[in-house]
Design a protein around this motif. Sequence first.
Motif, PDB file in Angstrom:
ATOM      1  N   SER A 164       0.947  -1.110  -0.086  1.00  9.34           N
ATOM      2  CA  SER A 164       0.020   0.073  -0.069  1.00  9.34           C
ATOM      3  C   SER A 164       0.826   1.353   0.050  1.00  9.34           C
ATOM      4  N   ARG A 165       2.217   0.933   0.268  1.00 10.76           N
ATOM      5  CA  ARG A 165       3.342   2.338   0.143  1.00 10.76           C
ATOM      6  C   ARG A 165       2.938   3.276   1.064  1.00 10.76           C
ATOM      7  N   THR A 166       2.596   2.718   2.433  1.00  6.74           N
ATOM      8  CA  THR A 166       2.373   3.672   3.497  1.00  6.74           C
ATOM      9  C   THR A 166       3.295   3.189   4.786  1.00  6.74           C
ATOM     10  N   ASN A 167       3.697   4.254   5.253  1.00  6.30           N
ATOM     11  CA  ASN A 167       4.444   3.940   6.696  1.00  6.30           C
ATOM     12  C   ASN A 167       3.494   3.335   7.588  1.00  6.30           C
ATOM     13  N   GLY A 168       4.132   2.622   8.660  1.00  3.97           N
ATOM     14  CA  GLY A 168       3.046   1.965   9.641  1.00  3.97           C
ATOM     15  C   GLY A 168       3.778   1.423  10.718  1.00  3.97           C
ATOM     16  N   THR A 169       3.000   1.468  11.567  1.00  6.18           N
ATOM     17  CA  THR A 169       3.584   0.778  13.061  1.00  6.18           C
ATOM     18  C   THR A 169       2.477  -0.247  13.574  1.00  6.18           C
ATOM     19  N   ILE A 170       2.944  -1.736  13.936  1.00 12.79           N
ATOM     20  CA  ILE A 170       2.364  -2.593  14.436  1.00 12.79           C
ATOM     21  C   ILE A 170       2.700  -2.434  16.246  1.00 12.79           C
ATOM     22  N   HIS A 171       1.868  -2.378  16.694  1.00 12.89           N
ATOM     23  CA  HIS A 171       2.040  -2.550  18.453  1.00 12.89           C
ATOM     24  C   HIS A 171       1.522  -3.805  19.111  1.00 12.89           C
ATOM     25  N   PHE A 172       2.424  -4.316  19.690  1.00 14.07           N
ATOM     26  CA  PHE A 172       2.267  -5.679  20.656  1.00 14.07           C
ATOM     27  C   PHE A 172       2.107  -5.163  21.942  1.00 14.07           C
ATOM     28  N   GLY A 173       0.983  -5.334  22.720  1.00 11.07           N
ATOM     29  CA  GLY A 173       0.622  -4.928  24.077  1.00 11.07           C
ATOM     30  C   GLY A 173      -0.323  -3.777  23.984  1.00 11.07           C
ATOM     31  N   ILE A 174      -1.129  -3.411  22.978  1.00 10.94           N
ATOM     32  CA  ILE A 174      -2.021  -2.447  23.094  1.00 10.94           C
ATOM     33  C   ILE A 174      -3.453  -3.002  22.678  1.00 10.94           C
ATOM     34  N   GLY A 175      -4.473  -3.053  23.548  1.00  7.34           N
ATOM     35  CA  GLY A 175      -5.640  -3.830  23.502  1.00  7.34           C
ATOM     36  C   GLY A 175      -6.465  -3.020  22.594  1.00  7.34           C
ATOM     37  N   ASP A 176      -7.771  -3.876  22.060  1.00  2.83           N
ATOM     38  CA  ASP A 176      -8.755  -3.324  21.227  1.00  2.83           C
ATOM     39  C   ASP A 176     -10.071  -3.967  21.672  1.00  2.83           C
ATOM     40  N   GLU A 177     -10.981  -3.590  21.059  1.00  2.00           N
ATOM     41  CA  GLU A 177     -12.304  -3.964  21.378  1.00  2.00           C
ATOM     42  C   GLU A 177     -12.662  -5.444  21.165  1.00  2.00           C
ATOM     43  N   PRO A 178     -13.606  -6.281  21.632  1.00  3.74           N
ATOM     44  CA  PRO A 178     -14.474  -5.844  22.643  1.00  3.74           C
ATOM     45  C   PRO A 178     -13.962  -6.135  24.061  1.00  3.74           C
ATOM     46  N   ASP A 179     -12.785  -6.690  24.116  1.00  2.00           N
ATOM     47  CA  ASP A 179     -12.035  -7.048  25.692  1.00  2.00           C
ATOM     48  C   ASP A 179     -11.490  -5.832  26.363  1.00  2.00           C
ATOM     49  N   PHE A 180     -11.087  -4.768  25.338  1.00  2.00           N
ATOM     50  CA  PHE A 180     -10.362  -3.662  25.973  1.00  2.00           C
ATOM     51  C   PHE A 180     -11.148  -2.384  25.318  1.00  2.00           C
ATOM     52  N   ARG A 181     -10.813  -1.248  25.600  1.00  2.24           N
ATOM     53  CA  ARG A 181     -10.947  -0.051  24.920  1.00  2.24           C
ATOM     54  C   ARG A 181      -9.963  -0.030  23.652  1.00  2.24           C
ATOM     55  N   HIS A 182     -10.452   0.603  22.729  1.00  2.16           N
ATOM     56  CA  HIS A 182      -9.444   0.350  21.395  1.00  2.16           C
ATOM     57  C   HIS A 182      -8.310   1.311  21.618  1.00  2.16           C
ATOM     58  N   GLY A 183      -7.074   0.936  21.719  1.00  2.72           N
ATOM     59  CA  GLY A 183      -5.739   1.590  21.437  1.00  2.72           C
ATOM     60  C   GLY A 183      -5.445   1.623  23.066  1.00  2.72           C
ATOM     61  N   GLN A 184      -6.035   0.854  23.972  1.00  2.00           N
ATOM     62  CA  GLN A 184      -5.465   0.806  25.323  1.00  2.00           C
ATOM     63  C   GLN A 184      -4.142  -0.027  25.785  1.00  2.00           C
ATOM     64  N   VAL A 185      -3.307   0.813  26.364  1.00  2.00           N
ATOM     65  CA  VAL A 185      -2.084   0.398  26.632  1.00  2.00           C
ATOM     66  C   VAL A 185      -1.937  -0.572  27.984  1.00  2.00           C
ATOM     67  N   LEU A 186      -1.536  -1.858  27.510  1.00  2.00           N
ATOM     68  CA  LEU A 186      -1.644  -2.936  28.365  1.00  2.00           C
ATOM     69  C   LEU A 186      -0.268  -3.426  28.699  1.00  2.00           C
ATOM     70  N   GLY A 187       0.566  -3.528  27.898  1.00  2.00           N
ATOM     71  CA  GLY A 187       1.982  -3.787  27.894  1.00  2.00           C
ATOM     72  C   GLY A 187       2.026  -5.314  28.064  1.00  2.00           C
ATOM     73  N   VAL A 188       3.333  -5.751  27.867  1.00  2.00           N
ATOM     74  CA  VAL A 188       3.679  -7.334  27.881  1.00  2.00           C
ATOM     75  C   VAL A 188       5.039  -7.461  28.967  1.00  2.00           C
ATOM     76  N   VAL A 189       4.833  -8.327  29.856  1.00  2.00           N
ATOM     77  CA  VAL A 189       5.992  -8.362  30.722  1.00  2.00           C
ATOM     78  C   VAL A 189       6.826  -9.261  29.749  1.00  2.00           C
ATOM     79  N   GLU A 190       7.965  -8.709  29.412  1.00  2.00           N
ATOM     80  CA  GLU A 190       8.861  -9.488  28.441  1.00  2.00           C
ATOM     81  C   GLU A 190      10.340  -8.831  28.685  1.00  2.00           C
ATOM     82  N   LYS A 191      11.404  -9.437  28.838  1.00  3.07           N
ATOM     83  CA  LYS A 191      12.709  -8.695  28.743  1.00  3.07           C
ATOM     84  C   LYS A 191      12.820  -8.236  27.354  1.00  3.07           C
ATOM     85  N   VAL A 192      13.873  -7.129  27.484  1.00  2.00           N
ATOM     86  CA  VAL A 192      14.255  -6.475  26.272  1.00  2.00           C
ATOM     87  C   VAL A 192      15.271  -7.328  25.820  1.00  2.00           C
TER      88      VAL A 192
END
Length: 1512
Positions: A164-192
């Motif tokens: 599609s020739r667009t810049n983009g970012t995929i986020h892991f640890g960000i919630g979505d409906e119906p379980d959470f609010r759309h874009g809600q920061v959840l976070g992942v317990v993970e070591k860098v």
Amino acid sequence: MADEGEMKSEEDLPPDIKDWSKHHVKEWILKVVDDKVAERLFQQDINGPSLLLLNAEDLKEIGVTFGPAKLIINARDIAEKLQKENPTSYTYQPGSPCKPYPFRRYDDTYRYMESSILDITESGPSDLIEPCHEYKAFINTTNETKMSKFIEETIRFAAACMNSRTNGTIHFGIGDEPDFRHGQVLGVVEKVTEAYAKELKSAIDGYFEHKHKQTAQICIKHPRFVGVLNKNMTSSDKFVIEVDIVPDFTLCEENIYHTFNVDTKKAKKKAKGKETDTTDTKPFKQFFVRDGGSSRDLLKPTTSAKPMDDYNRFVDSVKQRSQLRKQAEEKHLNVIKSSTQGSRLSQMITGGSHSLDKSHFEQYVIVANKSHPIQFESLGFIVELNPTAVLDFDPESAKHGWQYHFEKQSTTSVHLPAQYKITEGVEDIANKLKLTRNTSWVFCNGGIEDEVPSDIDKWLMDKGASVRDVISFLCRKDVLPNKRFLVIFLLLSTVSEKMDPLVETFSTFYQELKGTDQILCICNNEKAFTSWTGLINARCGTNISQRCIYDLSLAEVNGTVLSLLSKNRRSSRFLPCGGESKVLLEKKVERSLNTLEVLCVNQCEGGNEDQIAIEENFYKGGKVSWWNFYFSEQPGSTPFIKRDKFDFIMNTLLPELCSLRRACVLLNLMHVPGCGGTTLAMHTLWAHRAMFRCAVLKDSNADFAEVADQVVKLLMHEHKEQIPRVPVLLMIDAFDDKEKVFDLQQFIEKECVKKDIKSTTPQVILLNCMRSESSDQTEPTAEMVFIGNNLSETEQRLFEDKLKVIEKTHKNVDTFYGFMIMKKNFKPEYVQSVARNTLKSFNINQKHAQLLAVLVLLNVYCKNALLSVSLCEEFLGLQPKPVCGTIKVEDGFGKFSTLVSTFRYEGKVVFKAVKMIHSSIASHCLQELTTTHNVSKADITDLLLNTDKLYESTQGKDKLLQDVHYILVKRHHSMEESKFSPLIQDILAETPRLEEIVLQNASKRFSNDAVICQLLARYYYLKKKDFSEAEVWANRARDLSKDSSYFADTSAQVIKHKLKDAIANCKEVPIRPEELKTCLKMAQSAIDAFKDTQNLAKKESIQRLNTKTDNCPFNTAGCLGEIQVGVLVIEVLKKTPIFSSDNVRHDIMSGVLSGQMQLQAVEKNDQRYTKHALHYTILKQFEDVLYNLRYRMKVNFDFLDNFYVNLGSISGMKNSREQTAQNELFRCFKQYVNLFCKTDSAALLKTKTLNNMLKLYEANQFLEMHKADTYSGILNCLSNGILPDIMTKIAKQYAFVCAPEHKPTVKERINFIYVNVVLSCIKPGSQHLVPYQKLHAFLCQVLREQIPISENLPLHFIAVLLLWPQQYSPEVVTPRSLEKYISQIRTFYHTVMKEVYNGKRPVVHFFLGKKQGYERLVHFGEITACINLQQEDFASMWENGKIWKEKKVEERLLRVTGEAKNNMILAHTCFPDLKVEVTPMFQSQLSGYAPGSKVSFFIGFTMKGPVALDID
């Protein structure tokens, strides 16, 4: 087991059980029963509504035992009852909106807050530059599945963005409906960890088509771990994992990206079970695109009647999408503007005074939020502001945050807001708080004294009132001075929620201060600024944009504020950055740049140097200092005199240079010594110190690799992510060789490549201030300015006006010789009168007179000669006096003190030194000593060499020895090679015979110096003709440096000159047998000695090549020397009776020396052989030398032709020594031609067969006569001015030689191809030119044959040149063959030229033009003809790249496109599947380009392969 990253505290559950998701239910149940039971309900999708309907039987049915079932039912009922009684018991309140982490950044301080909501929805393409987003909660994953989940989702999203020739970012640890609010920061317990990056990199290769793997690797950026804060601003162990996608147009062009999916686990299971059905494991193709907020596979099977319609439509639109992407990128780049925020910051933080010493504001209050450790080093300016109070909203600040860091540098009093409540007198409270004595550090959100931090949404209720009390207290007129304090909001992390405490704090200050005039906001970046101003506008209804700084990095803010304090301008130094900002140059960093004298923005500010003394030193002839420029800018001072060329450099040359594409460009400022060239160069730096990072190279003999490293460090200091950078303007002075300047330029370019610095504009400008031997005025060019000894009328008026000012402020103006020489317009009469009058009392027996004589001599013959002050003090007997202090060293020179000045010398060591005030004063003093006082140059040199006391001083001793060595040894090579240094030449002319004493004394002073021994050897064989003595000194030099080809050459030269002298002394003709024997014996020895020189030269060259730090070129003296000996042998043989009588005898000598005729045969046919028996006997003793003479001469001629024709200097300029050698080579070749290429007796051969052979023989002789028997000789015809008629005749002769009946060799046929190419350039349209296509076919025929090793390089060069694909032409070579030829030409180049190419650059013989056939081969001479400049100016234009901007050049050459690939470029051709590897001529032009980036360039053809020029 569910992902631990999704666990939530009970208080975060929604208030209504009906709103609970299955995740909420699971977290709630974990408080009641163990995780096994919780997981069982989770697997059954039990959410809030279904929990309310459950009974014990239901739980039993899904496997929950009786006990846990009872507990669950009981807990559910209690929760339901509590909910009805107290609806707010569950206070789940998703956070306020926040911004996503800055796109394509990795070291930003931004962090998310748990439960905040990203204010950007999942989306499809917008403007293609603004990234689209996709959210993944990353829950319901086990340790075994989370990596595969991460990979699959990232690849799907990335392919969709790329298509599609667009810049983009995929986020892991960000919630979505119906379980959470759309874009809600959840976070992942993970070591860098690097595991995600490694797995993703590996997966890209597996999912994408092979041809797109590299592009995908570049477009898909490394995973980024963004920290998640708890609601109370404390740190957590959670992260949001993000991957950015950037499908740049230069990478993706019009390609489409399929991915392949395969169930690898299933495949493995089947393999273990030995199942043979692999249908399910076959990869299937996918084609993802962004469709709204998700990625859609257009190849997914559908029930549609036309399942491929969407796919086909999308593929058809890719070309248009690519163009839209290109336009979007260009538009985005065009909005980058120059900033003035550095100046605005200075204005606002001082209240308009631009000085913190005179600031309108007496005190400062700081408001700060959550900090990051990497910010601490850039917060030094707050310590300098010494704030009255800091309102800190980071609850971890005292533990490991900013307060902890600040307290190491300053004293603080730590408080809670409650301590500011007015419960007693204001002064008493202020006294208890130590408010004006220490910085009062107020923890506004807990963190000390067991004060618990509050969540953002609770802070206002918990702590808002007490913080309001703090603000009210501070804003009282009896606490802080009314209108005389500034509140600085330091947004160390982004404020994105309307309930953020800083918003409320701002509102309170806004109300208390009744506006924003006393408020300054410093934002971490532009996104933080946008969010902050939006929140404040919503809260207070005011636009605070004009009170915000956001364009500057924190380091630039730090440097700019620190530079506003005069004590810092004295103690600290600052470099320019973009937007008129500054960064601090720490002492440790500056000291690490020890080869450079860095000129800072605040140079000299706050100093208290003696203005009168500094100005007098300069006017007397001392070197200009930065203080001179500084004083001239102070109020009441007259401006520094601007030379006419100053504005031309400022307004024309430097802006033009800044538009070029090379990493390091060159501006030459040539000047006559003493005419103000160095002063003009330093004035240029001074005027640009706020625009460039300016520096002066301290020592021209410094290690260039180290210099380059430090120059790039200066360039990159606090500039790591800033583009465009502020370039470095580096002044280099006192280089005596332009080749050294180009060497330094090469080292800097290599360092830029090493640091991967993209060079779309110059990063370093070298201002080369170099002395000119000629005083003739030269018009300035685009790369060179000349300063001569003739002032313009304007300049003379300026000097006259300046003199009037000087006379009012200074005494003894008549001794200001440096100034007066220029004011008098360099009149020799004035300088001569100064020298004569000052030296009236000169007496060489006096110590100070001797020292002056030595200093004069050194200054005349060595540009930068000096004597250390300590040496002068010891020699003159000047001792420190305990009461009166030390006598000035200038006073020790007595009446001659006005002729010398002191200065600080910085070389390998730093010391104070003495020099002559002006070069013309030194010259006239030396002349005066000779003519009036009868002190010769030999006398002074003898004094210099024999006075041990001059060499006893430790300080400056090495520099003195270096200068003395220089004046004895250094020759000035011109077209007529100088035999000795100017000093020795002058002594020879002035006092003949004394030079020998001088040189003998030199050998004693430098007892173990091979170069001095070499000098004596040269003196004895050139001047004294004492070859025995010369041999002694030559052998001594060789013993001191056994592996040097240069000293081996000296030994050979002694023998050669002895032979030359012996021949000259043979007056009798014919030569006597014993003299013949002596001469031939010497010739044999000389040949052996020169062969030894050649071998050593090759070893040296290989060693230099391996070290990669020495650009000294191959020493050709051994090859030329052997040729010269060959000419001398011919001269000797002409004096023998055997070869001296007539033309037949001439041919006999040619036959013998060619090895085609034996001496026995000659003797047998000689009717007078008995008379010549002794001569024959002697000649037979040297048969090896004689029979191989022509062969060895030819080998050396061809070797040197190959060297000079195919390799050029790195600078592009012709070396004067090489030019002299080539002239001598031409002289020797004429002698060679006269003997071997003219067969005067051939007319005696009459038969037809012999006649045909004779024609062939004569043809080859003709070709050899014009050096057309080698490919390098033929190529040389392009530049040696050969007449078109001669070139035509060469072509005709080759057509005859290459006729099939003559069975031409491979070499002759290759040369035939070269001749046609060269003829097409010299005489286009000649009737003797073979048609282009026919020549192609001829070339291809040769390529199919067995090729001798020696012919591989020329054949593959001409093959690459002629077979380069062109439009409208039948394909005569397979694409793979061309790639093979290019690979082979590089291999053969290294094989053939390895021993000689060090310090050289392959010559570009041809360029690819726009036309077809022969006309598309544009030879180098055509380019030089387009630019009518001197060779030196042309070389400079070539180096700087300005030549490619010339319209005539652009019209002739074809601009080719390609893509970057590591250190190479893949050039596109007219064949879509053929991409050819091309090497950048200047590697720095390619650095910074990601692999796959699209570039355009011109193509040149060298013996090393095709090269790319003017890469854009």
